[in-house]
Scaffold this motif. Structure first.
Motif, PDB file in Angstrom:
ATOM      1  N   MET A 157      33.362  18.318  44.777  1.00  0.00           N
ATOM      2  CA  MET A 157      33.048  19.227  43.691  1.00  0.00           C
ATOM      3  C   MET A 157      33.749  20.560  43.898  1.00  0.00           C
ATOM      4  O   MET A 157      34.089  20.922  45.006  1.00  0.00           O
ATOM      5  N   VAL A 158      33.877  21.261  42.838  1.00  0.00           N
ATOM      6  CA  VAL A 158      34.545  22.557  42.879  1.00  0.00           C
ATOM      7  C   VAL A 158      33.484  23.643  42.961  1.00  0.00           C
ATOM      8  O   VAL A 158      32.527  23.658  42.192  1.00  0.00           O
ATOM      9  N   GLY A 159      33.676  24.564  43.888  1.00  0.00           N
ATOM     10  CA  GLY A 159      32.738  25.667  44.052  1.00  0.00           C
ATOM     11  C   GLY A 159      33.132  26.848  43.188  1.00  0.00           C
ATOM     12  O   GLY A 159      34.146  26.828  42.475  1.00  0.00           O
ATOM     13  N   PRO A 160      32.331  27.888  43.240  1.00  0.00           N
ATOM     14  CA  PRO A 160      32.655  29.084  42.456  1.00  0.00           C
ATOM     15  C   PRO A 160      33.912  29.766  42.991  1.00  0.00           C
ATOM     16  O   PRO A 160      34.295  29.597  44.141  1.00  0.00           O
ATOM     17  N   MET A 161      34.528  30.536  42.128  1.00  0.00           N
ATOM     18  CA  MET A 161      35.732  31.266  42.514  1.00  0.00           C
ATOM     19  C   MET A 161      35.380  32.392  43.464  1.00  0.00           C
ATOM     20  O   MET A 161      34.364  33.063  43.292  1.00  0.00           O
ATOM     21  N   SER A 162      36.251  32.594  44.440  1.00  0.00           N
ATOM     22  CA  SER A 162      36.060  33.730  45.345  1.00  0.00           C
ATOM     23  C   SER A 162      36.524  34.998  44.631  1.00  0.00           C
ATOM     24  O   SER A 162      37.293  34.940  43.669  1.00  0.00           O
ATOM     25  N   PRO A 163      36.086  36.144  45.094  1.00  0.00           N
ATOM     26  CA  PRO A 163      36.544  37.395  44.468  1.00  0.00           C
ATOM     27  C   PRO A 163      38.066  37.565  44.528  1.00  0.00           C
ATOM     28  O   PRO A 163      38.662  38.112  43.603  1.00  0.00           O
ATOM     29  N   GLU A 164      38.692  37.076  45.598  1.00  0.00           N
ATOM     30  CA  GLU A 164      40.152  37.179  45.709  1.00  0.00           C
ATOM     31  C   GLU A 164      40.836  36.303  44.660  1.00  0.00           C
ATOM     32  O   GLU A 164      41.834  36.708  44.052  1.00  0.00           O
ATOM     33  N   GLU A 165      40.308  35.102  44.450  1.00  0.00           N
ATOM     34  CA  GLU A 165      40.886  34.212  43.432  1.00  0.00           C
ATOM     35  C   GLU A 165      40.701  34.790  42.041  1.00  0.00           C
ATOM     36  O   GLU A 165      41.595  34.710  41.203  1.00  0.00           O
ATOM     37  N   ARG A 166      39.544  35.370  41.790  1.00  0.00           N
ATOM     38  CA  ARG A 166      39.270  35.975  40.480  1.00  0.00           C
ATOM     39  C   ARG A 166      40.212  37.154  40.235  1.00  0.00           C
ATOM     40  O   ARG A 166      40.793  37.289  39.158  1.00  0.00           O
ATOM     41  N   GLN A 167      40.400  37.990  41.243  1.00  0.00           N
ATOM     42  CA  GLN A 167      41.294  39.147  41.111  1.00  0.00           C
ATOM     43  C   GLN A 167      42.732  38.699  40.881  1.00  0.00           C
ATOM     44  O   GLN A 167      43.439  39.240  40.029  1.00  0.00           O
ATOM     45  N   SER A 168      43.169  37.690  41.630  1.00  0.00           N
ATOM     46  CA  SER A 168      44.530  37.174  41.478  1.00  0.00           C
ATOM     47  C   SER A 168      44.731  36.590  40.077  1.00  0.00           C
ATOM     48  O   SER A 168      45.769  36.803  39.446  1.00  0.00           O
ATOM     49  N   GLY A 169      43.745  35.879  39.589  1.00  0.00           N
ATOM     50  CA  GLY A 169      43.830  35.308  38.249  1.00  0.00           C
ATOM     51  C   GLY A 169      43.886  36.369  37.165  1.00  0.00           C
ATOM     52  O   GLY A 169      44.625  36.242  36.188  1.00  0.00           O
ATOM     53  N   MET A 170      43.120  37.451  37.346  1.00  0.00           N
ATOM     54  CA  MET A 170      43.136  38.528  36.358  1.00  0.00           C
ATOM     55  C   MET A 170      44.477  39.250  36.343  1.00  0.00           C
ATOM     56  O   MET A 170      44.977  39.627  35.284  1.00  0.00           O
ATOM     57  N   VAL A 171      45.071  39.431  37.524  1.00  0.00           N
ATOM     58  CA  VAL A 171      46.388  40.084  37.592  1.00  0.00           C
ATOM     59  C   VAL A 171      47.420  39.216  36.882  1.00  0.00           C
ATOM     60  O   VAL A 171      48.235  39.720  36.100  1.00  0.00           O
ATOM     61  N   ARG A 172      47.393  37.918  37.133  1.00  0.00           N
ATOM     62  CA  ARG A 172      48.349  37.022  36.472  1.00  0.00           C
ATOM     63  C   ARG A 172      48.134  36.995  34.961  1.00  0.00           C
ATOM     64  O   ARG A 172      49.099  36.957  34.184  1.00  0.00           O
ATOM     65  N   LEU A 173      46.881  37.025  34.520  1.00  0.00           N
ATOM     66  CA  LEU A 173      46.585  37.041  33.091  1.00  0.00           C
ATOM     67  C   LEU A 173      47.100  38.321  32.439  1.00  0.00           C
ATOM     68  O   LEU A 173      47.713  38.283  31.374  1.00  0.00           O
ATOM     69  N   LYS A 174      46.878  39.457  33.093  1.00  0.00           N
ATOM     70  CA  LYS A 174      47.357  40.736  32.554  1.00  0.00           C
ATOM     71  C   LYS A 174      48.878  40.785  32.493  1.00  0.00           C
ATOM     72  O   LYS A 174      49.455  41.253  31.511  1.00  0.00           O
ATOM     73  N   LEU A 175      49.534  40.271  33.542  1.00  0.00           N
ATOM     74  CA  LEU A 175      51.003  40.215  33.524  1.00  0.00           C
ATOM     75  C   LEU A 175      51.505  39.306  32.407  1.00  0.00           C
ATOM     76  O   LEU A 175      52.480  39.621  31.729  1.00  0.00           O
ATOM     77  N   GLY A 176      50.845  38.183  32.229  1.00  0.00           N
ATOM     78  CA  GLY A 176      51.240  37.255  31.169  1.00  0.00           C
ATOM     79  C   GLY A 176      51.115  37.875  29.790  1.00  0.00           C
ATOM     80  O   GLY A 176      51.996  37.714  28.942  1.00  0.00           O
ATOM     81  N   ILE A 177      50.030  38.599  29.557  1.00  0.00           N
ATOM     82  CA  ILE A 177      49.835  39.258  28.260  1.00  0.00           C
ATOM     83  C   ILE A 177      50.909  40.318  28.040  1.00  0.00           C
ATOM     84  O   ILE A 177      51.497  40.406  26.958  1.00  0.00           O
TER      85      ILE A 177
END
Length: 69
Positions: free
Chosen positions: A1-21
């Motif tokens: 099963m997949v666990g919750p996202m770590s704060p580092e993964e969440r931060q990395s994902g938000m940076v990539r999303l902002k760059l993509g936008i």
């Protein structure tokens, strides 16, 4: 099963999303200028300005902070 996202993964994902936008808005501005038969320097300026506007837009949509979920 997949666990919750770590704060580092969440931060990395938000940076990539902002760059993509930001890049999406910048490329869109360049394509619109190109479609309007603008010169190459104008198209480049449209990409740069569009990317800056996209970065501001991404920051407004997804503000950074510990309260974001």
């Amino acid at each position: 099963m997949v666990g919750p996202m770590s704060p580092e993964e969440r931060q990395s994902g938000m940076v990539r999303l902002k760059l993509g936008i930001a890049l999406l808005v910048g490329v869109s501005g360049g394509l619109v200028a190109l479609q309007g038969e603008a010169s190459l320097p104008v198209v480049g300026a449209a990409v740069v300005v569009g990317t800056l506007v996209g970065a501001v837009l991404a920051w407004y949509i997804f503000p950074s902070g510990s309260n974001y979920r």
